[in-house]
Motif scaffolding. Sequence first.
Motif, PDB file in Angstrom:
ATOM      1  N   MET A 125      25.663  51.651  51.978  1.00 27.86           N
ATOM      2  CA  MET A 125      26.079  51.805  50.580  1.00 27.86           C
ATOM      3  C   MET A 125      25.675  50.539  49.825  1.00 27.86           C
ATOM      4  SD  MET A 125      27.712  53.546  48.276  1.00 27.86           S
ATOM      5  CE  MET A 125      28.631  54.850  49.069  1.00 27.86           C
ATOM      6  N   VAL A 126      25.275  50.715  48.557  1.00 29.53           N
ATOM      7  CA  VAL A 126      24.938  49.545  47.734  1.00 29.53           C
ATOM      8  C   VAL A 126      25.775  49.586  46.453  1.00 29.53           C
ATOM      9  CG1 VAL A 126      23.119  48.352  46.457  1.00 29.53           C
ATOM     10  CG2 VAL A 126      22.570  49.474  48.622  1.00 29.53           C
ATOM     11  N   VAL A 127      26.385  48.460  46.140  1.00 29.47           N
ATOM     12  CA  VAL A 127      27.114  48.317  44.869  1.00 29.47           C
ATOM     13  C   VAL A 127      26.379  47.252  44.064  1.00 29.47           C
ATOM     14  CG1 VAL A 127      29.293  47.702  43.763  1.00 29.47           C
ATOM     15  CG2 VAL A 127      29.320  48.874  45.976  1.00 29.47           C
ATOM     16  N   ALA A 128      25.823  47.649  42.918  1.00 24.88           N
ATOM     17  CA  ALA A 128      25.052  46.702  42.112  1.00 24.88           C
ATOM     18  C   ALA A 128      25.929  46.134  41.003  1.00 24.88           C
ATOM     19  CB  ALA A 128      23.832  47.397  41.518  1.00 24.88           C
ATOM     20  N   SER A 129      26.234  44.850  41.094  1.00 26.06           N
ATOM     21  CA  SER A 129      27.014  44.227  40.011  1.00 26.06           C
ATOM     22  C   SER A 129      26.111  43.377  39.125  1.00 26.06           C
ATOM     23  CB  SER A 129      28.165  43.392  40.576  1.00 26.06           C
ATOM     24  OG  SER A 129      27.736  42.096  40.901  1.00 26.06           O
ATOM     25  N   ALA A 130      24.826  43.332  39.461  1.00 21.43           N
ATOM     26  CA  ALA A 130      23.854  42.647  38.596  1.00 21.43           C
ATOM     27  C   ALA A 130      23.724  43.448  37.298  1.00 21.43           C
ATOM     28  CB  ALA A 130      22.517  42.578  39.309  1.00 21.43           C
ATOM     29  N   ASP A 131      23.109  42.867  36.273  1.00 17.13           N
ATOM     30  CA  ASP A 131      22.995  43.587  34.988  1.00 17.13           C
ATOM     31  C   ASP A 131      22.398  44.980  35.216  1.00 17.13           C
ATOM     32  OD1 ASP A 131      23.925  41.263  33.688  1.00 17.13           O
ATOM     33  OD2 ASP A 131      22.742  41.809  31.915  1.00 17.13           O
ATOM     34  N   TYR A 132      23.103  45.980  34.743  1.00 16.96           N
ATOM     35  CA  TYR A 132      22.790  47.393  34.984  1.00 16.96           C
ATOM     36  C   TYR A 132      21.329  47.700  34.663  1.00 16.96           C
ATOM     37  CZ  TYR A 132      24.446  52.338  35.097  1.00 16.96           C
ATOM     38  OH  TYR A 132      24.675  53.650  35.392  1.00 16.96           O
ATOM     39  N   HIS A 133      20.899  47.264  33.471  1.00 18.27           N
ATOM     40  CA  HIS A 133      19.545  47.591  33.024  1.00 18.27           C
ATOM     41  C   HIS A 133      18.506  47.045  33.995  1.00 18.27           C
ATOM     42  CE1 HIS A 133      15.838  46.583  30.767  1.00 18.27           C
ATOM     43  NE2 HIS A 133      15.984  47.815  30.345  1.00 18.27           N
TER      44      HIS A 133
ATOM     45  N   VAL B 236      36.457  38.968  31.454  1.00 14.86           N
ATOM     46  CA  VAL B 236      36.828  38.702  32.841  1.00 14.86           C
ATOM     47  C   VAL B 236      37.796  39.760  33.374  1.00 14.86           C
ATOM     48  CG1 VAL B 236      37.864  37.053  34.432  1.00 14.86           C
ATOM     49  CG2 VAL B 236      36.345  36.232  32.626  1.00 14.86           C
ATOM     50  N   PRO B 237      38.931  40.042  32.688  1.00 14.77           N
ATOM     51  CA  PRO B 237      39.837  41.065  33.254  1.00 14.77           C
ATOM     52  C   PRO B 237      39.140  42.429  33.444  1.00 14.77           C
ATOM     53  CG  PRO B 237      40.985  39.778  31.588  1.00 14.77           C
ATOM     54  CD  PRO B 237      39.534  39.392  31.507  1.00 14.77           C
ATOM     55  N   PRO B 238      38.377  42.944  32.447  1.00 18.64           N
ATOM     56  CA  PRO B 238      37.704  44.225  32.690  1.00 18.64           C
ATOM     57  C   PRO B 238      36.700  44.172  33.852  1.00 18.64           C
ATOM     58  CG  PRO B 238      37.720  43.724  30.350  1.00 18.64           C
ATOM     59  CD  PRO B 238      38.198  42.495  31.043  1.00 18.64           C
ATOM     60  N   SER B 239      36.001  43.048  34.016  1.00 17.29           N
ATOM     61  CA  SER B 239      35.032  42.966  35.118  1.00 17.29           C
ATOM     62  C   SER B 239      35.739  43.017  36.466  1.00 17.29           C
ATOM     63  CB  SER B 239      34.201  41.682  35.018  1.00 17.29           C
ATOM     64  OG  SER B 239      33.509  41.672  33.800  1.00 17.29           O
ATOM     65  N   LEU B 240      36.884  42.332  36.540  1.00 18.19           N
ATOM     66  CA  LEU B 240      37.689  42.396  37.775  1.00 18.19           C
ATOM     67  C   LEU B 240      38.092  43.844  38.062  1.00 18.19           C
ATOM     68  CD1 LEU B 240      40.498  39.674  37.583  1.00 18.19           C
ATOM     69  CD2 LEU B 240      38.659  39.856  39.212  1.00 18.19           C
ATOM     70  N   ILE B 241      38.558  44.516  37.007  1.00 18.05           N
ATOM     71  CA  ILE B 241      39.018  45.908  37.158  1.00 18.05           C
ATOM     72  C   ILE B 241      37.840  46.798  37.539  1.00 18.05           C
ATOM     73  CG2 ILE B 241      39.945  47.902  35.870  1.00 18.05           C
ATOM     74  CD1 ILE B 241      41.696  45.846  34.313  1.00 18.05           C
ATOM     75  N   SER B 242      36.680  46.548  36.941  1.00 17.85           N
ATOM     76  CA  SER B 242      35.490  47.351  37.247  1.00 17.85           C
ATOM     77  C   SER B 242      35.196  47.306  38.748  1.00 17.85           C
ATOM     78  CB  SER B 242      34.299  46.802  36.447  1.00 17.85           C
ATOM     79  OG  SER B 242      33.165  47.585  36.654  1.00 17.85           O
ATOM     80  N   GLY B 243      35.320  46.117  39.330  1.00 18.80           N
ATOM     81  CA  GLY B 243      35.081  45.977  40.770  1.00 18.80           C
ATOM     82  C   GLY B 243      36.088  46.772  41.587  1.00 18.80           C
ATOM     83  N   LEU B 244      37.344  46.755  41.159  1.00 17.33           N
ATOM     84  CA  LEU B 244      38.390  47.498  41.891  1.00 17.33           C
ATOM     85  C   LEU B 244      38.137  49.003  41.780  1.00 17.33           C
ATOM     86  CD1 LEU B 244      41.608  45.536  40.795  1.00 17.33           C
ATOM     87  CD2 LEU B 244      40.338  45.288  42.905  1.00 17.33           C
ATOM     88  N   VAL B 245      37.755  49.452  40.575  1.00 17.23           N
ATOM     89  CA  VAL B 245      37.546  50.888  40.359  1.00 17.23           C
ATOM     90  C   VAL B 245      36.362  51.380  41.190  1.00 17.23           C
ATOM     91  CG1 VAL B 245      36.885  52.613  38.630  1.00 17.23           C
ATOM     92  CG2 VAL B 245      38.583  50.890  38.050  1.00 17.23           C
ATOM     93  N   VAL B 246      35.265  50.624  41.165  1.00 21.07           N
ATOM     94  CA  VAL B 246      34.083  51.093  41.904  1.00 21.07           C
ATOM     95  C   VAL B 246      34.368  51.083  43.411  1.00 21.07           C
ATOM     96  CG1 VAL B 246      32.723  48.969  42.306  1.00 21.07           C
ATOM     97  CG2 VAL B 246      31.573  51.098  41.788  1.00 21.07           C
ATOM     98  N   ALA B 247      35.131  50.113  43.862  1.00 21.59           N
ATOM     99  CA  ALA B 247      35.421  50.042  45.308  1.00 21.59           C
ATOM    100  C   ALA B 247      36.138  51.312  45.761  1.00 21.59           C
ATOM    101  CB  ALA B 247      36.258  48.804  45.618  1.00 21.59           C
ATOM    102  N   ASN B 248      37.042  51.828  44.950  1.00 22.27           N
ATOM    103  CA  ASN B 248      37.746  53.062  45.326  1.00 22.27           C
ATOM    104  C   ASN B 248      36.794  54.245  45.372  1.00 22.27           C
ATOM    105  OD1 ASN B 248      40.260  51.995  45.750  1.00 22.27           O
ATOM    106  ND2 ASN B 248      40.829  52.145  43.593  1.00 22.27           N
ATOM    107  N   GLU B 249      35.861  54.297  44.399  1.00 17.73           N
ATOM    108  CA  GLU B 249      34.876  55.397  44.387  1.00 17.73           C
ATOM    109  C   GLU B 249      33.971  55.315  45.612  1.00 17.73           C
ATOM    110  OE1 GLU B 249      34.788  57.988  41.883  1.00 17.73           O
ATOM    111  OE2 GLU B 249      36.743  56.992  41.911  1.00 17.73           O
ATOM    112  N   VAL B 250      33.553  54.111  45.948  1.00 16.24           N
ATOM    113  CA  VAL B 250      32.674  53.907  47.109  1.00 16.24           C
ATOM    114  C   VAL B 250      33.408  54.316  48.389  1.00 16.24           C
ATOM    115  CG1 VAL B 250      31.682  52.054  48.525  1.00 16.24           C
ATOM    116  CG2 VAL B 250      31.221  52.136  46.067  1.00 16.24           C
TER     117      VAL B 250
END
Length: 494
Positions: free
Chosen positions: A275-283, A474-488
């Motif tokens: 599995m790959v999780v890309a947190s680098a700039d999406y574009h 910062v808070p949304p980025s932290l949350i983004s990581g938590l949300v994606v981890a659950n999906e993964v």
Amino acid sequence: MDRMKKKKVIVIGAGFSGISAATVLAEKGYDVHVLEKNAEPGGRARVFREGGFVFDMGPSWYWMPDVFETYFGKFGKKPSDYYELKRLDPSYSVILSESEVIDIPADLEGIKTLFESYEEGASSQLDKFLKQAAYKYRVGIQDFVWRPSVKITEFLSVKLLIDAIRMDVFSSFYKHIRKFFKSSTLLKLMEFPILFLGAISQNTPAMYSLMNFAEITMGTWYPMGGMHQIVNGMVALAEEKHVKFTYNTEVTGFEIVNKHVRAVKTAKGLIEADMVVASADYHWVEKLLGDDFRNYSEEYWDKRVMAPSSLLFYLGISKRLPKLKHHNLFFDRDFSVHSHEIYTDPSWPSDPLFYASAPSVTDPSVAPEGCENVFLLIPVAPDLEDTDVQREKYFHQLMDRLEAYCGENIRDSIVYKRSYAHQDFMSDYHAFKGNAYGLANTLFQTAILKPSLKNKKLDNLYYTGQLTVPGPGVPPSLISGLVVANEVDKSLRK
Ligand SMILES: Cc1cc2nc3c(=O)[nH]c(=O)nc-3n(C[C@H](O)[C@H](O)[C@H](O)COP(=O)(O)OP(=O)(O)OC[C@H]3O[C@@H](n4cnc5c(N)ncnc54)[C@H](O)[C@@H]3O)c2cc1C
């Protein structure tokens, strides 16, 4: 569990979202390896040291302390296990002109007295505003931001529709705030937190009055040592969970077999992954994927409303500047002109507002004794031509205003100076158009309308970070990581 038998997850990038996703996935039992192109973690929140000065490179405002508590709490920890927080009082200073400076008190009663001094009845209006904003904060931070926004069905419920209406998702912050206050100064103060969302108040859903609630009732904090102490704490926690970090390792492409990423490419060779999780700039990740596997076309990206980029100066000053507070907002120019030059007619600003941070006012460890650590920020449109001549022009504009405000010469006491803008954001982070804060949180770039955190053409590639849900900061980025981890995790368990 035997490490050999664990499924392997590669996380691209060690910013807040990447570290957050990596830590949750390691906690869930995966073998997690973070690959970071730069020499250290933190991404836009990295730090550098020069001549005894310690410069945080990006974020300087610590808001929503509850989100950090929730984050560390997920692992049975507290922020205080990793860093010491100090509440700032005044929270910050707003410079409206050389003679009109407002220090925003940390306590609510102080703020109410201040509001009343500008407009009769404003203190009780603030109570009413905050009561509504409290609801928005509760629903927004406890519910909305945790939705992966992958399927429209996540949002199809009567309760949610009622919540969305009560949340004022469909009206603008600009109109909302004018129902409560008339004073142009109070409107300026209340619209300031909206700037964190990367858009002007006319284009920002009123739901984001939750930012005012957070700022006014929860306070402005500072982790002693600097904002990068949060990163240090998160990395320490990740390593406790056996996340492996490899720095100076850029992902340059993907090996794809049957719509499945088999490995990521680096200069040191291929690294295989389940599995790959890309947190680098999406574009940038999309560019690496190429036309066959990207989620969105170049035209799509070109039409996005980006949050601003920034022109930054990191300054070491060989004396103290008693006039400066920790956070100083120079709102002594016409914001409508500056915002027009950011969003409507992207160009270098003619006479910008700017922000000056002096963390050495609170924290002696970030500057040599008797010195000041100063960080200057001008929000500017992304995708501008960024030259040394241009940067120098703004440096002197800002210095003229800072010296006039402080009532003393500063330029002659500068012992360290570094500038940072579009070119640096692009070379350091592969930032699309040199953006600093990702996508603006406009109505049409909220939740399901943001770039998806799942790649729709590959079965094992997810995205996280400030260009996907829930957004920049910062808070949304932290949350983004938590949300994606659950999906993964859900996907890997299928
Ligand atoms: C100047 C500035 C001031 C800010 N102020 C505040 C503030 O006061 N408060 C606040 O809450 N927020 C603030 N923000 C926003 C906040 O810092 C960001 O939203 C947040 O840090 C983004 O985290 P992220 O994980 O999404 O992205 P990033 O921090 O950009 O992390 C992505 C990582 O991926 C790495 N990477 C990129 N490409 C590759 C590749 N090909 N291979 C390997 N690694 C790669 C990058 O090097 C980077 O480390 C500020 C941002 C800036 C720039």
